[in-house]
Motif scaffolding. Structure first.
Motif, PDB file in Angstrom:
ATOM      1  N   ILE A 172      -5.909  10.097  -0.090  1.00 30.64           N
ATOM      2  CA  ILE A 172      -5.741  11.184   0.872  1.00 30.64           C
ATOM      3  C   ILE A 172      -4.381  11.077   1.553  1.00 30.64           C
ATOM      4  CG2 ILE A 172      -6.619  12.204   3.008  1.00 30.64           C
ATOM      5  CD1 ILE A 172      -8.324  12.684   0.485  1.00 30.64           C
ATOM      6  N   LEU A 173      -4.024   9.850   1.936  1.00 25.04           N
ATOM      7  CA  LEU A 173      -2.727   9.647   2.578  1.00 25.04           C
ATOM      8  C   LEU A 173      -1.575   9.875   1.594  1.00 25.04           C
ATOM      9  CD1 LEU A 173      -3.674   6.545   4.730  1.00 25.04           C
ATOM     10  CD2 LEU A 173      -3.202   8.855   5.555  1.00 25.04           C
ATOM     11  N   ARG A 180      -7.827   3.243  -6.430  1.00 27.47           N
ATOM     12  CA  ARG A 180      -8.997   2.364  -6.372  1.00 27.47           C
ATOM     13  C   ARG A 180      -8.749   1.100  -7.172  1.00 27.47           C
ATOM     14  NH1 ARG A 180     -14.004   6.562  -7.668  1.00 27.47           N
ATOM     15  NH2 ARG A 180     -13.949   7.752  -5.699  1.00 27.47           N
ATOM     16  N   HIS A 185      -5.682  15.788  -3.531  1.00 30.27           N
ATOM     17  CA  HIS A 185      -6.829  16.086  -2.677  1.00 30.27           C
ATOM     18  C   HIS A 185      -7.943  16.781  -3.452  1.00 30.27           C
ATOM     19  CE1 HIS A 185      -4.664  15.818   1.511  1.00 30.27           C
ATOM     20  NE2 HIS A 185      -4.526  14.726   0.785  1.00 30.27           N
ATOM     21  N   GLU A 203       0.827  -1.212   0.000  1.00 28.62           N
ATOM     22  CA  GLU A 203       0.000   0.000   0.000  1.00 28.62           C
ATOM     23  C   GLU A 203       0.860   1.262   0.000  1.00 28.62           C
ATOM     24  OE1 GLU A 203      -2.321  -3.387   1.320  1.00 28.62           O
ATOM     25  OE2 GLU A 203      -0.390  -2.577   2.008  1.00 28.62           O
ATOM     26  N   ARG A 254     -13.319   2.453  -1.242  1.00 28.29           N
ATOM     27  CA  ARG A 254     -13.070   3.114   0.040  1.00 28.29           C
ATOM     28  C   ARG A 254     -11.580   3.106   0.374  1.00 28.29           C
ATOM     29  NH1 ARG A 254     -12.316   2.013   5.291  1.00 28.29           N
ATOM     30  NH2 ARG A 254     -12.361  -0.238   4.919  1.00 28.29           N
ATOM     31  N   LEU A 255     -10.939   1.959   0.210  1.00 24.20           N
ATOM     32  CA  LEU A 255      -9.510   1.883   0.491  1.00 24.20           C
ATOM     33  C   LEU A 255      -8.698   2.747  -0.476  1.00 24.20           C
ATOM     34  CD1 LEU A 255      -8.996  -1.925   1.272  1.00 24.20           C
ATOM     35  CD2 LEU A 255      -9.019  -0.010   2.884  1.00 24.20           C
ATOM     36  N   HIS A 279      -6.771   9.076  -7.022  1.00 26.42           N
ATOM     37  CA  HIS A 279      -7.739   8.220  -6.321  1.00 26.42           C
ATOM     38  C   HIS A 279      -8.305   7.149  -7.248  1.00 26.42           C
ATOM     39  CE1 HIS A 279     -10.315  11.423  -8.005  1.00 26.42           C
ATOM     40  NE2 HIS A 279     -11.300  10.540  -7.988  1.00 26.42           N
ATOM     41  N   TRP A 310      -9.922  14.368  -5.664  1.00 27.86           N
ATOM     42  CA  TRP A 310     -10.824  13.516  -4.878  1.00 27.86           C
ATOM     43  C   TRP A 310     -12.037  14.311  -4.409  1.00 27.86           C
ATOM     44  CZ3 TRP A 310     -12.127  13.767   0.431  1.00 27.86           C
ATOM     45  CH2 TRP A 310     -12.918  12.702   0.867  1.00 27.86           C
ATOM     46  N   ASP A 352      -9.702   5.512  -1.963  1.00 21.97           N
ATOM     47  CA  ASP A 352      -9.875   6.920  -1.603  1.00 21.97           C
ATOM     48  C   ASP A 352      -9.065   7.279  -0.363  1.00 21.97           C
ATOM     49  OD1 ASP A 352     -11.541   7.137  -3.748  1.00 21.97           O
ATOM     50  OD2 ASP A 352     -13.385   7.386  -2.594  1.00 21.97           O
ATOM     51  N   ALA A 353      -9.085   6.396   0.630  1.00 21.27           N
ATOM     52  CA  ALA A 353      -8.300   6.644   1.843  1.00 21.27           C
ATOM     53  C   ALA A 353      -6.808   6.696   1.511  1.00 21.27           C
ATOM     54  CB  ALA A 353      -8.577   5.556   2.878  1.00 21.27           C
TER      55      ALA A 353
END
Length: 372
Positions: free
Chosen positions: A153-154, A139, A118, A54, A146-147, A135, A121, A149-150
């Motif tokens: 952001i990170l 995906r 950012h 990741e 969901r993962l 993003h 997204w 998108d998270a």
């Protein structure tokens, strides 16, 4: 030839020289920054690979966006301000004087990557620089919306950390580096403040002015911030940095107004972004602000603005009304007013003749009159 004709010919020659200087410098900066970005990110990707799939995916997404054809205008403005304020300014783009500012030029490009990740997204934009937004990439890479998108952001947060690390590698004195770090932090504060103000503008009965939002969200990291970085790294005093702020603010606002125009009337193959997204997302751009007032416009905007499912025929009606009502012409005229103001400030700055000064002059047209 009359004195008036001689003056006009000289002005045109100077403008042509300035545009050429900006174009030549931008190409040199692009090559240098692209190369340095790749070299700088290489060990970060190696470190990420040693942590998890990741983390590597996020680092690779940063690298992919960073190296995917950015114009490097912000980096070029750092170079121009550095050269204009340097003790030994250059007169030829081939003999650039900005080596000490190169880490800052890498940093501003990584900062933009963070902001773009950012922003895409938040705006649900799938395309950036002619390819998938981060993003979207994550995906697909992680196999989960969901993962993904998270992780995006990170990834943006990680790019911000990378940017700060790169800036601190500038080989200048500690006091100059401290001032540069303060200017860099101010850029981020202003951008986030402008982003929040833009969000409130969608809901508020009396929203912040469009130009205030543009000055915070766009001018800060597109023009005024890069100029401040280049100036302080070269040792400019606070008064000179303030002058660059007065030069950069109207130019940065003009840049964003041009972006608003391109978002509706531009060529997607040139901009790398789909048109009409601002309308679908409900952004209160200058075009929308200028359009408001008539019963016809209000009724149409009530149906279309911020409605992602609005039919193309209705959006086309909004675009036509922007033309026929004069909204587009008024925004175009405001862009020219801002560019004229920028030119007046530059003329008053009493900078020594240098490549940097010519690049700044050329940047006015390049940022405010661009087609992509």
């Amino acid at each position: 030839m009359s004195p008036r004709e001689t003056s006009l010919e000289s002005e045109l020659d100077n403008a042509s020289s300035a545009r050429a200087s900006f174009s030549e410098t931008l190409e040199i900066v692009r090559r240098q920054v692209d190369r340095q970005l790749g070299l700088w990110l290489e060990p970060r990707l190696a470190a990420a690979a040693g942590v998890s799939a990741e983390v590597l995916a996020a680092a690779q997404a940063i690298e992919g966006l960073a190296l995917r054809g950015g114009k490097r205008m912000r980096a070029a403005l750092i170079a121009a301000a550095f050269d204009a304020c340097s003790a030994e300014p250059t007169t030829d783009a081939a003999g650039s004087s900005w080596a000490s500012a190169l880490p800052a030029m890498v940093a501003i490009e990584l900062l933009q990557v963070y902001l773009l990740i950012h922003d895409d997204w938040m705006d649900d934009d799938d395309v950036r620089r002619g390819g998938p937004a981060v993003h979207i990439m994550l995906r697909e890479r992680l196999g989960d919306v969901r993962l993904g998108d998270a992780a995006a952001i990170l990834a943006g947060d990680l790019a911000s950390g990378y940017a700060q690390s790169a800036l601190l590698e500038c080989p200048v004195s500690a006091d100059r580096l401290l001032r540069a770090a303060q200017a860099f932090a101010r850029i981020q504060e202003d951008v986030v403040t402008g982003q929040l103000a833009e969000m409130s503008a969608v809901r508020a009965a009396q929203p912040p002015s469009v130009e205030l939002i543009h000055s915070l969200k766009t001018a800060s990291y597109t023009v005024t911030g890069p100029l401040a970085l280049g100036a302080v790294l070269a040792g400019a005093d606070d008064a000179r940095v303030a002058e660059f702020g007065r030069f950069g603010r109207p130019l940065g606002i003009a840049f964003q107004l041009r972006d608003d125009l391109l978002g509706v009337f531009g060529d997607p193959t040139a901009t790398g972004k789909p048109i009409w997204n601002d309308i679908r997302q409900g952004k209160r751009t200058a075009l929308v602000t200028e359009l408001r007032g008539s019963a016809e416009a209000e009724a149409l905007l009530a149906r279309v603005l911020g409605n992602p499912d609005a039919p193309s025929s209705e959006i086309e009606a909004v675009v036509r009304l922007m033309e026929t009502s004069g909204a587009r012409a008024r925004v175009e005229a405001r862009v020219q007013e801002l560019l004229d103001e920028t030119r007046q400030v530059l003329a008053s700055m009493n900078l020594r003749p240098s490549l940097g000064r010519r690049v700044l002059q050329g940047a006015i047209s390049a940022l405010g009159e661009r087609a992509s």
